[in-house]
Scaffold this active site. Structure first.
Site, mmCIF file in Angstrom:
data_model
loop_
_atom_site.group_PDB
_atom_site.id
_atom_site.type_symbol
_atom_site.label_atom_id
_atom_site.label_comp_id
_atom_site.label_asym_id
_atom_site.label_seq_id
_atom_site.Cartn_x
_atom_site.Cartn_y
_atom_site.Cartn_z
ATOM 1 N N GLU A 1 -7.395 -0.782 0.618
ATOM 2 C CA GLU A 1 -6.894 -0.976 1.648
ATOM 3 C C GLU A 1 -7.926 0.192 2.651
ATOM 4 O O GLU A 1 -7.919 1.374 2.620
ATOM 5 C CB GLU A 1 -5.658 -0.232 2.017
ATOM 6 C CG GLU A 1 -5.122 -0.139 3.491
ATOM 7 C CD GLU A 1 -3.787 0.463 3.689
ATOM 8 O OE1 GLU A 1 -3.424 1.475 2.854
ATOM 9 O OE2 GLU A 1 -3.169 0.199 4.342
ATOM 10 N N ASP B 1 -3.820 -3.615 6.812
ATOM 11 C CA ASP B 1 -2.959 -3.043 7.463
ATOM 12 C C ASP B 1 -3.152 -3.234 9.013
ATOM 13 O O ASP B 1 -4.241 -2.651 9.424
ATOM 14 C CB ASP B 1 -2.666 -1.619 7.242
ATOM 15 C CG ASP B 1 -1.752 -1.022 7.830
ATOM 16 O OD1 ASP B 1 -1.202 -1.063 8.816
ATOM 17 O OD2 ASP B 1 -1.040 -0.060 7.250
ATOM 18 N N GLU C 1 5.167 -0.918 7.347
ATOM 19 C CA GLU C 1 4.781 0.398 7.289
ATOM 20 C C GLU C 1 5.004 1.228 8.419
ATOM 21 O O GLU C 1 3.822 1.601 8.890
ATOM 22 C CB GLU C 1 3.573 0.664 6.484
ATOM 23 C CG GLU C 1 3.260 2.017 5.814
ATOM 24 C CD GLU C 1 2.061 2.206 5.026
ATOM 25 O OE1 GLU C 1 0.977 1.348 5.307
ATOM 26 O OE2 GLU C 1 1.865 2.906 4.254
ATOM 27 N N GLN D 1 0.436 -5.323 6.157
ATOM 28 C CA GLN D 1 1.227 -4.374 6.880
ATOM 29 C C GLN D 1 1.182 -4.208 8.279
ATOM 30 O O GLN D 1 0.082 -4.530 8.994
ATOM 31 C CB GLN D 1 1.044 -2.997 6.136
ATOM 32 C CG GLN D 1 1.171 -3.096 4.607
ATOM 33 C CD GLN D 1 0.780 -1.562 3.829
ATOM 34 O OE1 GLN D 1 -0.581 -1.446 4.167
ATOM 35 N NE2 GLN D 1 1.682 -1.104 3.165
HETATM 36 O O1 LIG Z 1 -1.479 5.621 4.721
HETATM 37 C C1 LIG Z 1 -1.318 4.310 4.433
HETATM 38 O O2 LIG Z 1 -1.405 3.233 5.488
HETATM 39 C C2 LIG Z 1 -1.116 4.099 3.212
HETATM 40 O O3 LIG Z 1 -0.562 2.891 2.888
HETATM 41 C C3 LIG Z 1 -1.492 4.805 2.046
HETATM 42 O O4 LIG Z 1 -1.477 4.203 1.026
#
Ligand SMILES: O=C(O)C(=O)CO
Length: 281
Positions: free
Chosen positions: A141, A176, A238, A202
């Site tokens: 990531e 993410d 997240e 995410q």
């Molecule tokens: O900080 C983040 O986005 C994470 O997923 C760390 O693992």
């Protein structure tokens, strides 16, 4: 059909960690993710998943000494043995929880340093091969430098070229949207290009990392695009709730599991004025 995983490190903090599983299921989530399960025995986590019929979508491999500022060990030369040990630990939790993907954090290191790049590559290959034997994917990531200054994997292009170059079927990108928007933007085009190597998505608002319906990104548009691209995994939430987890779940209402929850008593307990964060209510 989009499916969401609650991030229990950031969400449902009104409850003690193990009770967050119950609270997330009661709120209609079918899956959970979090940074680390290692403060709790694998069986305790597995029991919460099972009794709530929750899928374990993702968590991170042990990251080294977090309290001392370590953020993973993979790109730190001389630390491969510790990475290997961390993968063994992760696998024990994977066996208990059924998780099919684990995130390997790169650590704080300079990507211009050839030794760090070599260490990272070796750690990724070793970990992927080990996890692959148990049917588990290894996720990489890219994380933005505002949240994690000095983080080695802070560039989507680097992650993409490594994943494509290695060509290992279980090494995938953890996309993410929050980090992508902060680092490089162009989220929709990146989703289109990178979807073949994406193993997990995410979300959070940008710039504040709150509920996704706020601030600069148009998530309804992005959700349609993610569906159109036939992403069939969970989408990890997240984000840090702005004012309370349940209060901020309006955006999630259309996606919440509709069927009555098998344990079913949680909301009733709230309605009865009992403290839902305590076991046995
Ligand atoms: O900080 C983040 O986005 C994470 O997923 C760390 O693992």
């Amino acid at each position: 059909m989009l499916r969401f995983a609650a991030n229990l490190t950031m969400m449902f903090n009104e409850w003690p960690f193990l009770d967050r599983f119950d609270a997330a299921a009661d709120a209609g989530f079918e899956a959970v993710e979090y940074l680390f399960p290692y403060d709790f025995p694998p069986d305790a986590i597995a029991a919460r998943l099972e009794r709530n019929h929750l899928a374990q979508a993702l968590f991170n491999l042990p990251p080294g000494d977090w309290a001392a500022g370590e953020r993973g060990l993979a790109a730190l030369s001389g630390r491969l043995k510790e990475v290997q040990k961390s993968v063994e630990t992760g696998l024990a939790y994977a066996a208990a929880t059924g998780v099919k993907r684990l995130h390997l954090m790169s650590g704080i290191a300079d990507r211009r340093d050839a030794e760090s790049v070599e260490a990272y590559r070796k750690a990724v290959v070793w970990s992927a091969e080990k996890l692959g034997r148990s049917g588990v994917d290894l996720l990489l990531e890219p994380i933005n430098a505002r949240n994690m200054p000095g983080y080695f994997l802070n560039d989507f292009a680097f992650a993409e070229s490594l994943i494509r170059d290695l060509g290992l079927p279980n090494v995938k990108l953890q996309f993410d949207v929050y980090h992508r928007q902060i680092m490089q933007g162009d989220v929709t085009m990146a989703l289109r290009t990178l979807m073949p190597i994406i193993g997990y998505i995410q979300i959070a608002s940008v710039p504040s990392r709150h509920e996704p319906h706020e601030e600069e990104l148009n998530y309804p548009f992005l959700f349609e695009e993610i569906e159109r691209l036939r992403y069939d995994g969970f989408i990890g939430c997240e984000y840090v709730p702005r004012q309370g987890t349940l209060e901020g779940l309006g955006w999630f209402a259309p996606y919440a599991a509709k069927s009555a929850h098998p344990r079913g008593h949680w909301r009733a307990a709230v309605a009865d004025g009992l403290d839902p964060s305590r076991e046995g209510t």
